[in-house]
Design an enzyme around this catalytic site. Structure first.
Site, PDB file in Angstrom:
ATOM      1  N   LEU A   1      -2.219  11.500   2.984  1.00  0.00           N
ATOM      2  CA  LEU A   1      -2.468  12.815   2.377  1.00  0.00           C
ATOM      3  C   LEU A   1      -2.064  12.789   0.895  1.00  0.00           C
ATOM      4  O   LEU A   1      -1.159  13.490   0.459  1.00  0.00           O
ATOM      5  CB  LEU A   1      -1.703  13.905   3.134  1.00  0.00           C
ATOM      6  CG  LEU A   1      -2.172  15.330   2.901  1.00  0.00           C
ATOM      7  CD1 LEU A   1      -3.520  15.592   3.575  1.00  0.00           C
ATOM      8  CD2 LEU A   1      -1.139  16.331   3.427  1.00  0.00           C
TER       9      LEU A   1
ATOM     10  N   ARG B   1      -3.880  12.407  -3.241  1.00  0.00           N
ATOM     11  CA  ARG B   1      -4.801  13.255  -4.008  1.00  0.00           C
ATOM     12  C   ARG B   1      -6.107  13.451  -3.242  1.00  0.00           C
ATOM     13  O   ARG B   1      -6.574  14.583  -3.050  1.00  0.00           O
ATOM     14  CB  ARG B   1      -5.086  12.602  -5.377  1.00  0.00           C
ATOM     15  CG  ARG B   1      -3.939  12.681  -6.348  1.00  0.00           C
ATOM     16  CD  ARG B   1      -4.248  11.858  -7.593  1.00  0.00           C
ATOM     17  NE  ARG B   1      -4.273  10.448  -7.276  1.00  0.00           N
ATOM     18  CZ  ARG B   1      -3.334   9.579  -7.652  1.00  0.00           C
ATOM     19  NH1 ARG B   1      -2.333   9.973  -8.398  1.00  0.00           N
ATOM     20  NH2 ARG B   1      -3.417   8.311  -7.298  1.00  0.00           N
ATOM     21  N   ILE B   2      -6.705  12.327  -2.806  1.00  0.00           N
ATOM     22  CA  ILE B   2      -8.008  12.418  -2.138  1.00  0.00           C
ATOM     23  C   ILE B   2      -7.850  13.050  -0.751  1.00  0.00           C
ATOM     24  O   ILE B   2      -8.610  13.950  -0.379  1.00  0.00           O
ATOM     25  CB  ILE B   2      -8.669  11.027  -2.059  1.00  0.00           C
ATOM     26  CG1 ILE B   2      -9.034  10.566  -3.486  1.00  0.00           C
ATOM     27  CG2 ILE B   2      -9.903  11.041  -1.164  1.00  0.00           C
ATOM     28  CD1 ILE B   2      -9.537   9.143  -3.596  1.00  0.00           C
TER      29      ILE B   2
ATOM     30  N   SER C   1       1.391  10.011   6.849  1.00  0.00           N
ATOM     31  CA  SER C   1       1.708   9.187   5.675  1.00  0.00           C
ATOM     32  C   SER C   1       3.148   8.723   5.868  1.00  0.00           C
ATOM     33  O   SER C   1       3.731   8.978   6.931  1.00  0.00           O
ATOM     34  CB  SER C   1       1.490   9.943   4.360  1.00  0.00           C
ATOM     35  OG  SER C   1       2.224  11.130   4.342  1.00  0.00           O
TER      36      SER C   1
ATOM     37  N   ARG D   1     -10.326   1.905   1.789  1.00  0.00           N
ATOM     38  CA  ARG D   1     -10.775   0.537   1.531  1.00  0.00           C
ATOM     39  C   ARG D   1     -11.146  -0.086   2.869  1.00  0.00           C
ATOM     40  O   ARG D   1     -10.549   0.258   3.899  1.00  0.00           O
ATOM     41  CB  ARG D   1      -9.665  -0.307   0.886  1.00  0.00           C
ATOM     42  CG  ARG D   1      -9.379   0.005  -0.576  1.00  0.00           C
ATOM     43  CD  ARG D   1     -10.446  -0.559  -1.511  1.00  0.00           C
ATOM     44  NE  ARG D   1     -10.147  -0.313  -2.904  1.00  0.00           N
ATOM     45  CZ  ARG D   1     -10.634   0.706  -3.634  1.00  0.00           C
ATOM     46  NH1 ARG D   1     -11.453   1.570  -3.103  1.00  0.00           N
ATOM     47  NH2 ARG D   1     -10.306   0.835  -4.914  1.00  0.00           N
TER      48      ARG D   1
ATOM     49  N   GLU E   1     -17.355  -6.470   1.479  1.00  0.00           N
ATOM     50  CA  GLU E   1     -18.470  -5.880   0.726  1.00  0.00           C
ATOM     51  C   GLU E   1     -19.118  -6.930  -0.174  1.00  0.00           C
ATOM     52  O   GLU E   1     -18.403  -7.770  -0.717  1.00  0.00           O
ATOM     53  CB  GLU E   1     -17.944  -4.717  -0.128  1.00  0.00           C
ATOM     54  CG  GLU E   1     -17.443  -3.573   0.739  1.00  0.00           C
ATOM     55  CD  GLU E   1     -16.756  -2.477  -0.077  1.00  0.00           C
ATOM     56  OE1 GLU E   1     -16.739  -2.554  -1.316  1.00  0.00           O
ATOM     57  OE2 GLU E   1     -16.232  -1.549   0.535  1.00  0.00           O
TER      58      GLU E   1
ATOM     59  N   HIS F   1     -20.208   1.843  -0.729  1.00  0.00           N
ATOM     60  CA  HIS F   1     -19.013   2.096  -1.562  1.00  0.00           C
ATOM     61  C   HIS F   1     -19.389   2.916  -2.803  1.00  0.00           C
ATOM     62  O   HIS F   1     -19.352   2.427  -3.936  1.00  0.00           O
ATOM     63  CB  HIS F   1     -18.337   0.775  -1.966  1.00  0.00           C
ATOM     64  CG  HIS F   1     -16.910   0.992  -2.398  1.00  0.00           C
ATOM     65  ND1 HIS F   1     -15.931   0.029  -2.260  1.00  0.00           N
ATOM     66  CD2 HIS F   1     -16.288   2.061  -2.953  1.00  0.00           C
ATOM     67  CE1 HIS F   1     -14.783   0.503  -2.722  1.00  0.00           C
ATOM     68  NE2 HIS F   1     -14.977   1.731  -3.148  1.00  0.00           N
TER      69      HIS F   1
HETATM   70  P1  NAP Z   1      -2.794   8.585  -3.798  1.00  0.00           P
HETATM   71  O1  NAP Z   1      -2.743   9.990  -4.256  1.00  0.00           O
HETATM   72  O2  NAP Z   1      -1.823   7.605  -4.364  1.00  0.00           O
HETATM   73  O3  NAP Z   1      -2.685   8.582  -2.212  1.00  0.00           O
HETATM   74  C1  NAP Z   1      -2.429   7.424  -1.500  1.00  0.00           C
HETATM   75  C2  NAP Z   1      -2.027   7.805  -0.112  1.00  0.00           C
HETATM   76  O4  NAP Z   1      -1.785   6.588   0.615  1.00  0.00           O
HETATM   77  C3  NAP Z   1      -0.775   8.646  -0.040  1.00  0.00           C
HETATM   78  O5  NAP Z   1      -1.011   9.732   0.803  1.00  0.00           O
HETATM   79  C4  NAP Z   1       0.237   7.717   0.595  1.00  0.00           C
HETATM   80  O6  NAP Z   1       1.075   8.445   1.442  1.00  0.00           O
HETATM   81  C5  NAP Z   1      -0.651   6.797   1.416  1.00  0.00           C
HETATM   82  N1  NAP Z   1       0.054   5.549   1.719  1.00  0.00           N
HETATM   83  C6  NAP Z   1       0.434   4.588   0.874  1.00  0.00           C
HETATM   84  N2  NAP Z   1       1.095   3.618   1.547  1.00  0.00           N
HETATM   85  C7  NAP Z   1       1.126   4.021   2.835  1.00  0.00           C
HETATM   86  C8  NAP Z   1       1.656   3.464   4.026  1.00  0.00           C
HETATM   87  N3  NAP Z   1       2.327   2.289   4.010  1.00  0.00           N
HETATM   88  N4  NAP Z   1       1.494   4.130   5.177  1.00  0.00           N
HETATM   89  C9  NAP Z   1       0.827   5.308   5.186  1.00  0.00           C
HETATM   90  N5  NAP Z   1       0.291   5.888   4.107  1.00  0.00           N
HETATM   91  C10 NAP Z   1       0.443   5.247   2.944  1.00  0.00           C
HETATM   92  O7  NAP Z   1      -4.231   7.948  -4.060  1.00  0.00           O
HETATM   93  P2  NAP Z   1      -5.647   8.679  -4.029  1.00  0.00           P
HETATM   94  O8  NAP Z   1      -6.043   9.015  -5.409  1.00  0.00           O
HETATM   95  O9  NAP Z   1      -5.623   9.748  -2.997  1.00  0.00           O
HETATM   96  O10 NAP Z   1      -6.558   7.445  -3.543  1.00  0.00           O
HETATM   97  C11 NAP Z   1      -6.364   6.910  -2.256  1.00  0.00           C
HETATM   98  C12 NAP Z   1      -7.214   5.667  -2.047  1.00  0.00           C
HETATM   99  O11 NAP Z   1      -8.583   6.017  -1.965  1.00  0.00           O
HETATM  100  C13 NAP Z   1      -7.176   4.658  -3.194  1.00  0.00           C
HETATM  101  O12 NAP Z   1      -6.036   3.808  -3.109  1.00  0.00           O
HETATM  102  C14 NAP Z   1      -8.465   3.895  -3.016  1.00  0.00           C
HETATM  103  O13 NAP Z   1      -8.258   2.748  -2.223  1.00  0.00           O
HETATM  104  C15 NAP Z   1      -9.357   4.867  -2.258  1.00  0.00           C
HETATM  105  N6  NAP Z   1     -10.514   5.261  -3.074  1.00  0.00           N
HETATM  106  C16 NAP Z   1     -11.766   5.005  -2.614  1.00  0.00           C
HETATM  107  C17 NAP Z   1     -12.866   5.370  -3.368  1.00  0.00           C
HETATM  108  C18 NAP Z   1     -14.257   5.119  -2.869  1.00  0.00           C
HETATM  109  O14 NAP Z   1     -15.181   4.973  -3.678  1.00  0.00           O
HETATM  110  N7  NAP Z   1     -14.474   5.080  -1.566  1.00  0.00           N
HETATM  111  C19 NAP Z   1     -12.702   5.960  -4.615  1.00  0.00           C
HETATM  112  C20 NAP Z   1     -11.420   6.215  -5.050  1.00  0.00           C
HETATM  113  C21 NAP Z   1     -10.330   5.864  -4.272  1.00  0.00           C
HETATM  114  P3  NAP Z   1       2.650   8.632   1.183  1.00  0.00           P
HETATM  115  O15 NAP Z   1       2.935   8.229  -0.214  1.00  0.00           O
HETATM  116  O16 NAP Z   1       2.895  10.055   1.461  1.00  0.00           O
HETATM  117  O17 NAP Z   1       3.229   7.727   2.206  1.00  0.00           O
END
Ligand code: NAP
Length: 320
Positions: free
Chosen positions: A158, A160-161, A180, A238, A267, A285
């Site tokens: 949970l 940003r996305i 999380s 991912r 991919e 993607h």
């Molecule tokens: P973010 O705000 O940093 O969120 C990352 C989330 O991952 C946090 O909720 C964090 O939870 C969780 N997390 C990290 N390590 C964890 C673990 N060991 N166990 C459980 N949860 C864990 O990043 P965001 O901006 O939302 O982006 C998230 C991801 O989306 C990116 O890293 C990227 O891989 C993916 N993404 C995909 C696309 C696409 O085109 N499909 C585009 C952009 C991003 P806690 O910190 O609360 O544990």
């Protein structure tokens, strides 16, 4: 720092990005285009003393070998929010700053997630193919599909996305739960301390966390079995967050209801077994691949490099 001085900073671009980013970088800095060279090693050796910045993307990133080849490197800018392809430990060790593009892409990825949820449940893509193939006339109405409104949505990560997905899913009357590393104090959603429990109490399980060594295959066979025959998996994080072989088996054997996938383990290769499944929707993607967001990401990359070479605070540094 004046424009002239900025122009002297050497910036390596590793991949063929959208023209807007390349042109902006060309205008501001002295650029070196790795993707145009036929011999990458020779290219890096030839320009190693001039390159102070690197711009890379989610596909290639930058590994320790490449960082070693660039002794004057000061900053790495990845055009992504995921930095799983950047060797952060090496950057930390060499005191190289890393910047990325958070926030500006959040809405797009969350929008696409809702589209994948709707498509997987209502089978929009499959029924579109049904119409185009003339099957509506020959076979009659398409079969019944599943409702999204009111479903239980479980979000892995949970951030940003994940939060933006939750907001949108709430508008569909869905209940939200999440997993999380720790419970978030100011969030009204139900927290589960492990992914299996979250999956067991979700109709749609959405994967939106970052890829790290701890989250690799965070969705495995046990999680898929907990999601069960009435459950749908949506992955916009991912590919490697999900054990793809197990996902394919679960879908082919009907052990989960369906899937919406933007990301894959290898991919651009996608498991062929999924091609004919009507309950699976796959996109290449493209979570944040809109004109608007790609431009905003490019501006952020350029802004960060300008700030760095002008000795100003970075706009969006990756915490190292
Ligand atoms: P973010 O705000 O940093 O969120 C990352 C989330 O991952 C946090 O909720 C964090 O939870 C969780 N997390 C990290 N390590 C964890 C673990 N060991 N166990 C459980 N949860 C864990 O990043 P965001 O901006 O939302 O982006 C998230 C991801 O989306 C990116 O890293 C990227 O891989 C993916 N993404 C995909 C696309 C696409 O085109 N499909 C585009 C952009 C991003 P806690 O910190 O609360 O544990």
């Amino acid at each position: 720092m004046g424009e002239q001085k900025l122009k002297q900073a050497g910036v390596l671009i590793t991949y063929l990005s959208m023209p807007y980013l390349i042109e902006s970088l060309d205008r501001k800095f002295t650029t070196y285009k790795l993707y145009e060279s036929h011999d990458r090693e020779a290219f890096l050796t030839q320009h190693s003393q001039s390159i102070r910045g690197v711009v890379c993307g989610r596909k290639d990133g930058i590994n320790a070998h490449m960082i070693d080849a660039l002794p004057c490197l000061e900053i790495v800018a990845t055009s992504s929010v995921g930095f799983d392809k950047v060797d952060l430990a090496k950057c930390r060790q060499r005191n190289i700053a890393v910047v990325y593009t958070p926030d500006v892409l959040t809405d797009d990825v969350a929008d696409l997630t809702i589209a994948l949820m709707l498509d997987a449940l209502r089978q929009i893509s499959a029924s579109d193919r049904y119409v185009r193939q003339g099957l509506w006339q020959s076979k009659g109405d398409y079969k019944l599909t599943c409702k999204l409104s009111g479903k239980r949505v479980g979000i892995v990560g949970l951030g940003r996305i994940g939060s933006a997905i939750a907001k949108r899913a709430q508008a569909f009357g869905c209940s939200i739960a999440y997993y999380s590393r720790s419970k978030k104090p100011d969030v009204p959603f139900m927290y589960h301390s492990n992914v299996i429990d979250l999956a067991a109490s979700s109709d749609v399980l959405v994967v939106a966390c970052s890829l790290t060594k701890d989250t690799h295959h965070i969705v495995n066979k046990s999680v898929l079995d907990a999601l069960g025959t009435k459950g749908t998996l949506v992955n916009v994080g991912r590919g490697a967050l999900v054990d793809e072989k197990e996902l394919v088996k679960a879908l082919v054997e009907g052990r989960i209801q369906g899937a919406g996938l933007d990301v894959f383990e290898n991919e651009p290769h996608v498991p062929q077994e999924l091609y004919n499944l009507e309950n699976v929707v796959m996109v290449p993607h493209m979570g944040c691949a809109t004109w608007e967001t790609t431009k905003a990401m490019a501006d952020l990359i350029v802004g960060n490099l300008e700030a760095h070479f002008s000795k100003k605070p970075l706009l969006t540094p990756v915490p190292l």
